[in-house]
Write a protein that holds these residues in place. Structure first.
Motif, PDB file in Angstrom:
ATOM      1  N   ASN A   1      74.051 -36.125  71.768  1.00 19.19           N
ATOM      2  CA  ASN A   1      73.061 -35.094  72.101  1.00 19.19           C
ATOM      3  C   ASN A   1      73.451 -33.805  71.382  1.00 19.19           C
ATOM      4  N   SER A   2      72.588 -32.828  71.470  1.00 18.55           N
ATOM      5  CA  SER A   2      72.828 -31.639  70.647  1.00 18.55           C
ATOM      6  C   SER A   2      74.025 -30.832  71.136  1.00 18.55           C
ATOM      7  N   GLU A   3      74.344 -30.960  72.406  1.00 22.05           N
ATOM      8  CA  GLU A   3      75.491 -30.218  72.915  1.00 22.05           C
ATOM      9  C   GLU A   3      76.802 -30.731  72.299  1.00 22.05           C
ATOM     10  N   VAL A   4      76.968 -32.046  72.338  1.00 22.16           N
ATOM     11  CA  VAL A   4      78.184 -32.625  71.760  1.00 22.16           C
ATOM     12  C   VAL A   4      78.223 -32.361  70.254  1.00 22.16           C
ATOM     13  N   LEU A   5      77.059 -32.404  69.647  1.00 22.20           N
ATOM     14  CA  LEU A   5      77.006 -32.139  68.209  1.00 22.20           C
ATOM     15  C   LEU A   5      77.550 -30.741  67.901  1.00 22.20           C
ATOM     16  N   LYS A   6      77.146 -29.782  68.698  1.00 20.72           N
ATOM     17  CA  LYS A   6      77.634 -28.409  68.491  1.00 20.72           C
ATOM     18  C   LYS A   6      79.153 -28.354  68.588  1.00 20.72           C
ATOM     19  N   LYS A   7      79.687 -29.082  69.586  1.00 18.71           N
ATOM     20  CA  LYS A   7      81.147 -29.101  69.749  1.00 18.71           C
ATOM     21  C   LYS A   7      81.823 -29.713  68.529  1.00 18.71           C
ATOM     22  N   ALA A   8      81.224 -30.776  68.037  1.00 19.88           N
ATOM     23  CA  ALA A   8      81.796 -31.432  66.854  1.00 19.88           C
ATOM     24  C   ALA A   8      81.770 -30.482  65.663  1.00 19.88           C
ATOM     25  N   GLN A   9      80.623 -29.831  65.481  1.00 27.12           N
ATOM     26  CA  GLN A   9      80.504 -28.906  64.343  1.00 27.12           C
ATOM     27  C   GLN A   9      81.499 -27.760  64.476  1.00 27.12           C
ATOM     28  N   TYR A  10      81.626 -27.268  65.686  1.00 27.61           N
ATOM     29  CA  TYR A  10      82.544 -26.153  65.912  1.00 27.61           C
ATOM     30  C   TYR A  10      83.978 -26.546  65.571  1.00 27.61           C
ATOM     31  N   ARG A  11      84.348 -27.723  66.059  1.00 29.21           N
ATOM     32  CA  ARG A  11      85.721 -28.180  65.825  1.00 29.21           C
ATOM     33  C   ARG A  11      85.988 -28.277  64.307  1.00 29.21           C
ATOM     34  N   LEU A  12      85.024 -28.846  63.581  1.00 32.37           N
ATOM     35  CA  LEU A  12      85.241 -29.051  62.151  1.00 32.37           C
ATOM     36  C   LEU A  12      85.198 -27.741  61.368  1.00 32.37           C
ATOM     37  N   LYS A  13      84.308 -26.850  61.767  1.00 30.43           N
ATOM     38  CA  LYS A  13      84.265 -25.531  61.122  1.00 30.43           C
ATOM     39  C   LYS A  13      85.548 -24.778  61.394  1.00 30.43           C
ATOM     40  N   PHE A  14      85.943 -24.788  62.643  1.00 26.06           N
ATOM     41  CA  PHE A  14      87.166 -24.081  63.008  1.00 26.06           C
ATOM     42  C   PHE A  14      88.319 -24.587  62.159  1.00 26.06           C
TER      43      PHE A  14
ATOM     44  N   LEU B   1      89.249 -27.814  72.031  1.00 29.07           N
ATOM     45  CA  LEU B   1      88.462 -28.453  70.960  1.00 29.07           C
ATOM     46  C   LEU B   1      88.299 -29.942  71.250  1.00 29.07           C
ATOM     47  N   ILE B   2      87.302 -30.576  70.664  1.00 30.20           N
ATOM     48  CA  ILE B   2      87.263 -32.034  70.774  1.00 30.20           C
ATOM     49  C   ILE B   2      88.134 -32.608  69.658  1.00 30.20           C
ATOM     50  N   ASN B   3      88.637 -33.807  69.886  1.00 28.84           N
ATOM     51  CA  ASN B   3      89.576 -34.340  68.901  1.00 28.84           C
ATOM     52  C   ASN B   3      88.869 -34.786  67.618  1.00 28.84           C
ATOM     53  N   LEU B   4      89.621 -35.023  66.575  1.00 34.14           N
ATOM     54  CA  LEU B   4      89.026 -35.286  65.268  1.00 34.14           C
ATOM     55  C   LEU B   4      88.174 -36.552  65.279  1.00 34.14           C
ATOM     56  N   HIS B   5      88.680 -37.579  65.928  1.00 31.42           N
ATOM     57  CA  HIS B   5      87.919 -38.819  65.965  1.00 31.42           C
ATOM     58  C   HIS B   5      86.534 -38.580  66.549  1.00 31.42           C
ATOM     59  N   ASP B   6      86.489 -37.946  67.707  1.00 32.61           N
ATOM     60  CA  ASP B   6      85.192 -37.708  68.349  1.00 32.61           C
ATOM     61  C   ASP B   6      84.326 -36.785  67.501  1.00 32.61           C
ATOM     62  N   ALA B   7      84.961 -35.807  66.876  1.00 29.76           N
ATOM     63  CA  ALA B   7      84.199 -34.852  66.070  1.00 29.76           C
ATOM     64  C   ALA B   7      83.511 -35.569  64.907  1.00 29.76           C
ATOM     65  N   LEU B   8      84.256 -36.431  64.217  1.00 30.27           N
ATOM     66  CA  LEU B   8      83.669 -37.136  63.071  1.00 30.27           C
ATOM     67  C   LEU B   8      82.601 -38.123  63.528  1.00 30.27           C
ATOM     68  N   PHE B   9      82.886 -38.764  64.645  1.00 24.63           N
ATOM     69  CA  PHE B   9      81.916 -39.697  65.189  1.00 24.63           C
ATOM     70  C   PHE B   9      80.610 -38.984  65.542  1.00 24.63           C
ATOM     71  N   GLN B  10      80.763 -37.886  66.259  1.00 21.83           N
ATOM     72  CA  GLN B  10      79.568 -37.183  66.751  1.00 21.83           C
ATOM     73  C   GLN B  10      78.809 -36.461  65.640  1.00 21.83           C
ATOM     74  N   ILE B  11      79.504 -36.090  64.610  1.00 22.58           N
ATOM     75  CA  ILE B  11      78.798 -35.353  63.559  1.00 22.58           C
ATOM     76  C   ILE B  11      77.841 -36.292  62.813  1.00 22.58           C
ATOM     77  N   HIS B  12      78.208 -37.572  62.767  1.00 22.87           N
ATOM     78  CA  HIS B  12      77.317 -38.538  62.108  1.00 22.87           C
ATOM     79  C   HIS B  12      76.370 -39.239  63.089  1.00 22.87           C
ATOM     80  N   PHE B  13      76.828 -39.397  64.319  1.00 23.99           N
ATOM     81  CA  PHE B  13      76.003 -40.091  65.319  1.00 23.99           C
ATOM     82  C   PHE B  13      76.004 -39.319  66.635  1.00 23.99           C
ATOM     83  N   PRO B  14      75.325 -38.187  66.646  1.00 16.21           N
ATOM     84  CA  PRO B  14      75.424 -37.333  67.832  1.00 16.21           C
ATOM     85  C   PRO B  14      74.711 -37.937  69.048  1.00 16.21           C
TER      86      PRO B  14
END
Ligand code: ADP
Ligand code: MG
Length: 701
Positions: A212-225, A197-210
């Motif tokens: 690219n769409s690939e990293v965004l998916k990872k962020a969303q996945y981490r938070l959903k999981f 998983l990506i770490n929480l910091h990166d996930a929160l960062f990317q979910i608001h300021f992605p």
């Protein structure tokens, strides 16, 4: 997470006391954490720039780089607007404002490169953008480097205080910047690493300021999981704890009641599904731990019989059993069925409902205490404190949606050793919901109907077919069958509800003269006793047509009724339609369900009707229902509020993530049931925090 929860939103740059109050009230945002977990609802790709020549009004939005060449105010007072000519060097686009004219006019600069963003439209054959977002090209570089722009839900009140989506975005930026990389991880390091998983910091960062769409998916996945994982961990831990702490009646033997019933009284062969479920129950009640099990099975799949045979296991092991139904009619019907099944076995069964006479009550209370009474069937009346058993070992709750958690707990508390609990429901619950709402229950499913049932034929007719429908009804009645005619209950207006029903009744009565046909009517305003009388008349075959509102939805069993006609079908939910249809098809005859509707149907209504016509499979219907309505509207979730608590996961869409999260949670608990190991410190802390905050809906029995 808890550190962020302690940071008051009003101290964030750009907020202050006034905006803080609005954020509190409108979005329940009180802390930095609340803000960061207020996720965007959509993103728009801001990497693409259009040439003005490419733009047409069908595009959802456009982004252009260019300069403003002229600005003028056009039109008279009230219809005044500001029009700017904007060029990319080759072509010209008009930018138009109707509001804030003075302010905007003063702030627009010539000879400056701007980025224009907005929805293009066509006016007088010219393409323009009304109220565009406008930003100086040079200032873009100070921004967090996002290629996808996040959009946030806001309310009218927020917008009037300039807290629009863009402003929220800015606040997210401020929060992330001020935290400066210091967002503590909320999952244990080993899990983050092991699951990739990506770490929480990166996930929160990317979910608001992605980026690219690939990293965004990872962020969303981490938070959903994470969201689903903690729900599951919490539920499963409670279940573990209960298993560890509480004893349960151990039913060691299969004894004479069960065997006598099986050998002498069972009028038919059990279906494979019934056998399987009985084995599952038998195995669990043998373990010495309390069973909490949900039994799902479509209407008519034979749950009652499985329930009855489970009760016999209890009796064989010296315990009493009870069965609780949501209504008096149902309880009475259960009593009749069960007494019939048990004939000759010398088992003492009684019925206790709100209308049981005082004198009979006293006898029941006494016989329960002495243990003479072995099976008690009833309604909520079973929950009263005065109802005390000698040794209650097995409780069946039929149609659980009608019973609250607290009521179940009451039954629980009646005894030093808690009874085994079997919750039966004919409302198939989609898997994701079952895992979440009833995640601490074991689940059994009867997914097979007894042999020889003919699938119900379902058709959809518009109003123009009414005469033919009446003729069809007549034919069926001549064949000796009975018919339900169901009208929607109109919640907003009881009067209208009644009017609907009465008009329906009159229309039917004009075609089926009462001196020749028996017509019953049952509706929500009738007293229970009156309702009951009418129902009984119909059940005994004294009337041929039952005109009713949805009061007949649950349980009622009239095998001779073979036609279900549903009026204003579009007013019913899918699960409700399926429930109603389940009232027919209980006997040997071919049964029919006729869905009547107006011509005007929404897409959703069409889909519901199409699904009903296509399939009889309750689970399939439940899944479609969940997809159509979203988890918030499904029965059971509404009271629980779970759909509102979920910030990013969606129970209609994220079934796979949910299953995975549940498996991971279970594997962790298998090694560390109460999360006591040092390595699971973070998990224990999070579960404790979350179970305080939001998980009151997951507690069962
Ligand atoms: P449910 O409660 O699941 O809606 P019921 O228990 O009321 O279903 O069963 C519906 C009908 O099917 C009842 O009349 C019941 O006696 C009958 N039934 C149950 N199991 C079988 C079976 N294995 N074979 C034939 N009929 C059955
Ligand atoms: Mg039933």
């Amino acid at each position: 997470m808890s550190e962020l929860a302690g940071l008051d939103i009003k101290f964030l740059a750009g907020v202050g006391p006034k905006r803080a109050t609005i954020l509190n009230k409108e979005l329940s945002i009180y802390s930095y954490e609340d803000l960061l977990y207020h996720f965007p609802f959509k993103y728009i790709d801001r990497t693409k720039f259009y040439a003005i020549s490419e733009i047409h009004s069908k595009l959802p939005y456009i982004q252009v780089r260019g300069e403003i060449t002229s600005i003028e105010t056009v039109g008279e007072k009230r219809q005044q607007r500001l029009v700017a000519q904007f060029t990319d060097g080759k072509n010209v686009l008009e930018l138009v404002w109707f509001k804030g004219i003075k302010y905007i006019k003063a702030s627009l600069k010539p000879n400056t490169e701007y980025i224009v963003f907005g929805k293009p439209s066509e006016f007088n054959r010219k393409i323009n953008v009304v109220h565009p977002e406008l930003e100086e090209s040079a200032s873009k570089n100070d921004k967090l480097n996002a290629s996808l722009q996040a959009f946030y839900l806001t309310t009218e009140r927020m917008k009037s205080s300039f807290l629009n989506s863009k402003a929220i975005h800015k606040l997210q930026e401020n929060a992330l910047k001020s935290l400066n990389g210091k967002i503590p991880e909320t999952l244990p390091a080993y899990l983050v690493k092991h699951l990739g998983l990506i770490n929480l910091h990166d996930a929160l960062f990317q979910i608001h300021f992605p980026e690219n769409s690939e990293v965004l998916k990872k962020a969303q996945y981490r938070l959903k999981f994470e969201e689903l994982f903690y729900i599951q961990l919490n539920i499963l831990k409670k279940k573990m704890k209960r298993k560890i702490l509480y004893q349960g009646h151990q039913f060691i033997k299969i004894g004479e009641y069960f065997n006598a019933f099986y050998n002498n009284n069972l009028p038919f062969e059990l279906t494979n599904a019934q056998k399987r479920v009985l084995k599952e129950i038998r195995k669990e009640v043998g373990l010495g731990k309390q069973m909490n099990r949900l039994l799902q099975g479509d209407v008519g799949s034979g749950k009652t019989l499985v329930g009855l045979m489970s009760m016999l296991m209890a009796l064989d092991n010296g315990c009493q059993a009870c069965l609780m139904a949501p209504t008096e009619i149902l309880a009475t019907q259960h009593l009749e069925t069960i007494c019939e099944f048990l004939e000759g076995l010398n088992i003492k069964v009684a019925l206790l409902t709100g209308s049981t006479k005082q004198k009979d009550r006293r006898v029941i209370h006494e016989q329960l205490k002495s243990g003479e009474l072995q099976i008690l069937i009833g309604t909520h009346a079973l929950l009263e404190d005065i109802v005390q058993f000698k040794n209650l070992g097995f409780v069946i709750i039929d149609e659980q949606h009608r019973f609250g958690v607290a009521q179940r707990a009451k039954l629980w508390a009646k005894n030093p050793i808690p009874p085994h609990i079997l919750v039966m429901t004919a409302t198939p619950i989609p898997r994701t919901l079952a895992m979440t709402l009833y995640g601490d229950l074991e689940v059994s499913v009867i997914d097979e109907l007894p042999p020889g049932r003919k699938p119900i034929q379902t058709v959809h007719y518009f109003e123009n077919k009414r005469q033919e429908v009446y003729k069809f009804m007549k034919k069926q009645i001549d064949l000796g069958r009975q018919i339900y005619l169901v009208y929607p209950m109109i919640k907003e207006s009881e009067k209208m509800d009644f009017k609907n029903l009465e008009e329906g009744y009159e229309s039917v009565a004009s075609f089926f003269p009462p001196e020749k046909y028996g017509i019953s009517m049952v509706h929500g305003k009738m007293k229970p006793a009156e309702k009951d009388t009418e129902m009984q008349r119909f059940a005994r075959g004294e009337t041929q047509i039952m005109v009713a509102t949805t009061v007949i939805e649950v349980g009622v069993n009239v095998p001779n009724a073979s036609v279900m006609i549903i009026e204003s079908t579009n007013r019913f939910g899918l699960s409700q339609l399926h429930q109603l249809r389940g009232r027919v098809g209980r006997g040997a005859d071919q049964s029919y369900c006729i869905l009547m509707s107006d011509y005007k149907l929404s897409n959703e209504s069409k889909k519901r009707i199409e699904t009903m016509v296509r399939t009889n499979d309750g689970f399939e219907i439940a899944e479609v229902d969940l997809k159509l309505r979203g988890p918030g509207d499904i029965e059971g979730t509404q009271q629980s509020g779970i759909a509102y608590d979920l910030k990013i996961a969606n129970l209609a869409k994220d079934g796979q993530v949910l299953q995975y999260a549940r498996d991971i949670a279970q594997s962790i608990l298998d090694k560390d049931p109460l999360l006591e190991k040092e390595i699971n410190h973070t998990l224990a802390k999070q579960v404790k925090r979350l179970s305080k905050a939001q998980f009151n809906w997951s507690v069962i029995s």
